[in-house]
Design a protein around this motif. Structure first.
Motif, PDB file in Angstrom:
ATOM      1  N   ALA A  48      26.265 -51.585  14.296  1.00 51.67           N
ATOM      2  CA  ALA A  48      26.687 -50.891  13.273  1.00 51.67           C
ATOM      3  C   ALA A  48      27.263 -51.566  12.240  1.00 51.67           C
ATOM      4  N   VAL A  49      27.050 -51.298  11.013  1.00 50.50           N
ATOM      5  CA  VAL A  49      27.619 -52.158   9.919  1.00 50.50           C
ATOM      6  C   VAL A  49      28.111 -51.261   8.640  1.00 50.50           C
ATOM      7  N   THR A  50      28.925 -51.709   8.020  1.00 52.03           N
ATOM      8  CA  THR A  50      29.377 -51.141   6.778  1.00 52.03           C
ATOM      9  C   THR A  50      28.090 -51.275   5.791  1.00 52.03           C
ATOM     10  N   ASP A  51      28.266 -50.248   4.683  1.00 51.38           N
ATOM     11  CA  ASP A  51      27.188 -50.236   3.534  1.00 51.38           C
ATOM     12  C   ASP A  51      26.922 -51.689   3.058  1.00 51.38           C
ATOM     13  N   ALA A  52      28.188 -52.432   2.944  1.00 54.15           N
ATOM     14  CA  ALA A  52      28.096 -53.591   2.120  1.00 54.15           C
ATOM     15  C   ALA A  52      27.232 -54.816   2.823  1.00 54.15           C
ATOM     16  N   GLU A  53      27.099 -54.729   4.192  1.00 55.67           N
ATOM     17  CA  GLU A  53      26.672 -55.643   5.080  1.00 55.67           C
ATOM     18  C   GLU A  53      24.791 -55.762   4.891  1.00 55.67           C
ATOM     19  N   ASN A  54      24.387 -57.064   4.852  1.00 56.62           N
ATOM     20  CA  ASN A  54      23.184 -57.245   4.768  1.00 56.62           C
ATOM     21  C   ASN A  54      22.460 -56.930   6.155  1.00 56.62           C
ATOM     22  N   GLU A  55      21.551 -55.925   5.968  1.00 56.25           N
ATOM     23  CA  GLU A  55      20.934 -55.658   7.165  1.00 56.25           C
ATOM     24  C   GLU A  55      20.095 -56.499   7.822  1.00 56.25           C
ATOM     25  N   LEU A  56      19.493 -57.193   7.020  1.00 51.08           N
ATOM     26  CA  LEU A  56      18.292 -58.211   7.513  1.00 51.08           C
ATOM     27  C   LEU A  56      19.176 -59.633   8.021  1.00 51.08           C
ATOM     28  N   SER A  57      20.454 -59.904   7.593  1.00 57.27           N
ATOM     29  CA  SER A  57      21.151 -60.851   8.280  1.00 57.27           C
ATOM     30  C   SER A  57      21.779 -60.624   9.716  1.00 57.27           C
ATOM     31  N   VAL A  58      21.916 -59.211   9.781  1.00 58.72           N
ATOM     32  CA  VAL A  58      22.487 -58.600  11.050  1.00 58.72           C
ATOM     33  C   VAL A  58      21.266 -58.551  11.928  1.00 58.72           C
ATOM     34  N   TYR A  59      20.000 -58.077  11.450  1.00 60.03           N
ATOM     35  CA  TYR A  59      18.826 -58.283  12.218  1.00 60.03           C
ATOM     36  C   TYR A  59      18.638 -59.466  12.940  1.00 60.03           C
ATOM     37  N   GLU A  60      18.810 -60.673  11.953  1.00 60.18           N
ATOM     38  CA  GLU A  60      18.329 -62.046  12.687  1.00 60.18           C
ATOM     39  C   GLU A  60      19.448 -62.268  13.541  1.00 60.18           C
ATOM     40  N   LEU A  61      20.953 -61.882  13.181  1.00 63.14           N
ATOM     41  CA  LEU A  61      21.872 -62.119  14.180  1.00 63.14           C
ATOM     42  C   LEU A  61      21.633 -61.675  15.719  1.00 63.14           C
ATOM     43  N   VAL A  62      21.048 -60.416  15.647  1.00 69.52           N
ATOM     44  CA  VAL A  62      20.759 -59.933  17.028  1.00 69.52           C
ATOM     45  C   VAL A  62      19.739 -60.654  17.662  1.00 69.52           C
ATOM     46  N   HIS A  63      18.569 -60.996  16.933  1.00 78.12           N
ATOM     47  CA  HIS A  63      17.583 -62.038  17.427  1.00 78.12           C
ATOM     48  C   HIS A  63      18.325 -63.423  17.865  1.00 78.12           C
ATOM     49  N   ASN A  64      19.135 -63.986  17.178  1.00 78.01           N
ATOM     50  CA  ASN A  64      19.741 -65.188  17.590  1.00 78.01           C
ATOM     51  C   ASN A  64      20.644 -64.851  18.821  1.00 78.01           C
ATOM     52  N   PHE A  65      21.262 -63.653  18.926  1.00 75.65           N
ATOM     53  CA  PHE A  65      22.255 -63.483  19.955  1.00 75.65           C
ATOM     54  C   PHE A  65      21.378 -63.424  21.529  1.00 75.65           C
ATOM     55  N   VAL A  66      19.971 -62.873  21.025  1.00 77.82           N
ATOM     56  CA  VAL A  66      19.092 -62.884  22.277  1.00 77.82           C
ATOM     57  C   VAL A  66      18.751 -64.065  22.511  1.00 77.82           C
ATOM     58  N   GLU A  67      18.389 -65.082  21.807  1.00 75.54           N
ATOM     59  CA  GLU A  67      17.800 -66.258  22.061  1.00 75.54           C
ATOM     60  C   GLU A  67      19.036 -67.048  22.628  1.00 75.54           C
ATOM     61  N   VAL A  68      20.409 -67.050  22.279  1.00 77.36           N
ATOM     62  CA  VAL A  68      21.461 -67.670  22.937  1.00 77.36           C
ATOM     63  C   VAL A  68      21.335 -67.145  24.309  1.00 77.36           C
ATOM     64  N   LEU A  69      21.351 -65.955  24.774  1.00 80.39           N
ATOM     65  CA  LEU A  69      21.280 -65.363  26.044  1.00 80.39           C
ATOM     66  C   LEU A  69      20.126 -65.975  26.672  1.00 80.39           C
ATOM     67  N   ASP A  70      18.932 -65.999  26.220  1.00 75.98           N
ATOM     68  CA  ASP A  70      17.910 -66.546  26.981  1.00 75.98           C
ATOM     69  C   ASP A  70      18.163 -68.308  27.149  1.00 75.98           C
ATOM     70  N   LYS A  71      18.700 -68.769  26.433  1.00 79.88           N
ATOM     71  CA  LYS A  71      18.788 -70.327  26.468  1.00 79.88           C
ATOM     72  C   LYS A  71      20.041 -70.401  27.604  1.00 79.88           C
TER      73      LYS A  71
END
Length: 144
Positions: A70-93
């Motif tokens: 959950a993010v505020t309206d000022a946050e970039n949704e695509l950057s958060v979407y990529e952050l989620v993917h990065n988080f999963v990649e780190v967990l996978d690693k």
């Protein structure tokens, strides 16, 4: 700014939750249930960004797990979407093909990873090596 991060399974059971803004404990269960219901009821063809009350939900599904941010309206949704993917990649690693059981039985390590990436609701690190450095050091100390 990031308000909270949830990781839930298909049955709607919360496996991880991290709040960056204070939310009363009595409200958390209802909030999580409502957010999970909102995201899990959507079809795969629909967008992964949802307007919800006074913030936006960005979610992504990986196998049986959903990660909802959950993010505020000022946050970039695509950057958060990529952050989620990065988080999963780190967990996978770290876990070499992470599963729901890895998260359940190593919740402290998952929180360390998340804390290395997000602090006070702001993204502070995205480099996988730097994110995993503290856990690698802890694992070396435990082995010796």
């Amino acid at each position: 700014m990031i308000q909270f991060v949830l990781m839930v399974n298909r049955q709607g059971q919360t496996r991880l939750s991290r709040y960056y803004q204070p939310v009363e404990l009595t409200r958390r269960a209802a909030l999580e249930a409502d957010v999970v219901r909102c995201c899990l009821s959507r079809r795969k063809e629909q967008c992964s960004f949802v307007e919800y009350k006074d913030f936006k939900l960005v979610y992504r599904q990986y196998a049986a797990l959903y990660i909802v941010v959950a993010v505020t309206d000022a946050e970039n949704e695509l950057s958060v979407y990529e952050l989620v993917h990065n988080f999963v990649e780190v967990l996978d690693k770290y876990f070499s093909r992470v599963s729901e059981l890895d998260i359940m039985f190593n919740l402290d390590r998952v929180h360390v990873i998340l804390d290395e990436m997000i602090q006070n609701g702001h993204i502070v690190e995205t480099n996988k090596g730097r994110i995993l450095a503290p856990l690698t050091a802890l694992d070396k100390m435990a082995d010796s």
